[in-house]
Design a protein around this motif. Structure first.
Motif, PDB file in Angstrom:
ATOM      1  N   UNK A  71       0.829  -1.206   0.000  1.00 14.36           N
ATOM      2  CA  UNK A  71       0.000   0.000   0.000  1.00 14.36           C
ATOM      3  C   UNK A  71       0.866   1.260   0.000  1.00 14.36           C
ATOM      4  N   UNK A  72       1.935   1.247   0.781  1.00 12.14           N
ATOM      5  CA  UNK A  72       2.852   2.395   0.813  1.00 12.14           C
ATOM      6  C   UNK A  72       3.557   2.547  -0.531  1.00 12.14           C
ATOM      7  N   UNK A  73       3.889   1.418  -1.141  1.00 14.21           N
ATOM      8  CA  UNK A  73       4.557   1.461  -2.447  1.00 14.21           C
ATOM      9  C   UNK A  73       3.639   2.095  -3.490  1.00 14.21           C
ATOM     10  N   UNK A  74       2.351   1.748  -3.462  1.00 12.13           N
ATOM     11  CA  UNK A  74       1.406   2.354  -4.390  1.00 12.13           C
ATOM     12  C   UNK A  74       1.281   3.859  -4.143  1.00 12.13           C
ATOM     13  N   UNK A  75       1.221   4.265  -2.878  1.00 12.16           N
ATOM     14  CA  UNK A  75       1.120   5.690  -2.564  1.00 12.16           C
ATOM     15  C   UNK A  75       2.351   6.450  -3.079  1.00 12.16           C
ATOM     16  N   UNK A  76       3.522   5.864  -2.910  1.00 12.87           N
ATOM     17  CA  UNK A  76       4.747   6.501  -3.398  1.00 12.87           C
ATOM     18  C   UNK A  76       4.758   6.582  -4.928  1.00 12.87           C
ATOM     19  N   UNK A  77       4.258   5.545  -5.576  1.00 16.75           N
ATOM     20  CA  UNK A  77       4.197   5.561  -7.046  1.00 16.75           C
ATOM     21  C   UNK A  77       3.268   6.669  -7.528  1.00 16.75           C
TER      22      UNK A  77
END
Length: 313
Positions: free
Chosen positions: A107-113
């Motif tokens: 989820x954090x990776x998606x937010x950063x993307x």
């Protein structure tokens, strides 16, 4: 004036409290004001730059443009990869897809993307400044400037409140388009030697229009299914997609359909009056210059002809 400021501050603070707390402290994410001011500054600098460049010799930026465009190919392809591995090829559905607001690694990776996609819209503003510094004012069209000015503050709201989920499909699709688009620009900036391999220029605009139609079709689902995703953001995406579809369609009609019609009419007229204009047909210097400008000059048509169609990108 003070009461207006206090009212704005109250609205601002109340609205920001509803944003995704995971993004607190991220660069440019604490308020929509900096993004809006940067977009306004972009327009001001473009206008000032055009005025400053009038009467000056254009800069030769070809090597820089090759590096920039090919770097954007890598960056855009990386965004596609990140969108896929953090959601769209890792459990996301093309139907209803709520935002995962957890602090899980995916989820954090998606937010950063999503944040990097938003930030890429500021990087892409360099396209316009290359036009200005090269003296190509005719390419600084309303479509081009509007596209680059409006998207950063618009995407800010999506990243702040819904970084992922249903709406990130549009961002991933736009990154796919930009990967292909910047590849074309990078090749075209290399010069006339690659011109024979750039026959697919006109299809870029078609690709972009297909992108906008796909965004609308995808977004329309929310009117027929139950989904825990804010319709306001889906509506905004569809609204921008419709606006850009109209602008890009108009560009395609003016640049290709009407231009082809005018060329056909001129050819027919010339063929019907050959004996009347022997000087024009026999002037190799004149015809050679026109041929070079239309077919061999990648810095004008091969590279810049499509630039007018930019964007959402």
């Amino acid at each position: 004036m003070e009461s207006m400021y206090n009212s704005f501050k109250e609205w601002h603070d109340r609205t920001m409290s509803l944003g995704d707390p995971r993004l607190d402290g991220w660069f440019l994410m604490d308020s929509p004001v900096p993004s809006t001011l940067l977009s306004i500054l972009y327009v001001v600098l473009v206008l000032a730059g055009m005025r400053w460049m009038k009467g000056r010799a254009p800069f030769d930026l070809r090597p820089l443009m090759v590096v920039y465009n090919l770097s954007m190919v890598v960056f855009s392809a990386w965004l596609v990869y990140e969108f896929c591995v953090s959601g769209w090829l890792a459990g996301y559905s093309l139907g209803c897809q709520p935002v995962d607001f957890s602090r899980s690694p995916k989820a954090i990776r998606m937010a950063k993307t999503c944040w990097w996609f938003y930030f890429s819209k500021f990087i892409e503003m360099l396209d316009t400044f290359f036009f200005v510094l090269r003296g190509r004012f005719e390419l600084v069209t309303f479509l081009h400037v509007f596209h680059h000015a409006v998207l950063p503050p618009a995407w800010w709201w999506g990243v702040k409140f819904v970084p992922g989920g249903f709406g990130s499909f549009a961002a991933m699709l736009n990154s796919v388009v930009h990967t292909v688009m910047y590849l074309y620009y990078g090749l075209a900036a290399m010069g006339p030697s690659v011109q024979p391999y750039l026959w697919w220029k006109r299809y870029l605009t078609k690709f972009q229009m297909v992108q906008f139609v796909t965004m609308v079709v995808h977004g329309m689902q929310l009117y027929f299914i139950e989904c825990n995703y804010p319709k306001a953001f889906a509506n905004a995406i569809m609204c921008f997609a419709c606006i850009f579809f109209v602008l890009f369609a108009n560009f395609y009609i003016q640049s290709y359909l009407k231009r082809s019609g005018r060329r056909g009419a001129k050819t027919q007229e010339a063929n019907g009056h050959k004996s009347a204009v022997p000087v024009a047909n026999g002037n190799g210097k004149s015809n050679g210059l026109a041929s070079h400008h239309e077919n061999g000059n990648s810095s004008s048509n091969g590279y810049h002809g499509v630039k007018r169609s930019r964007k959402a990108d």
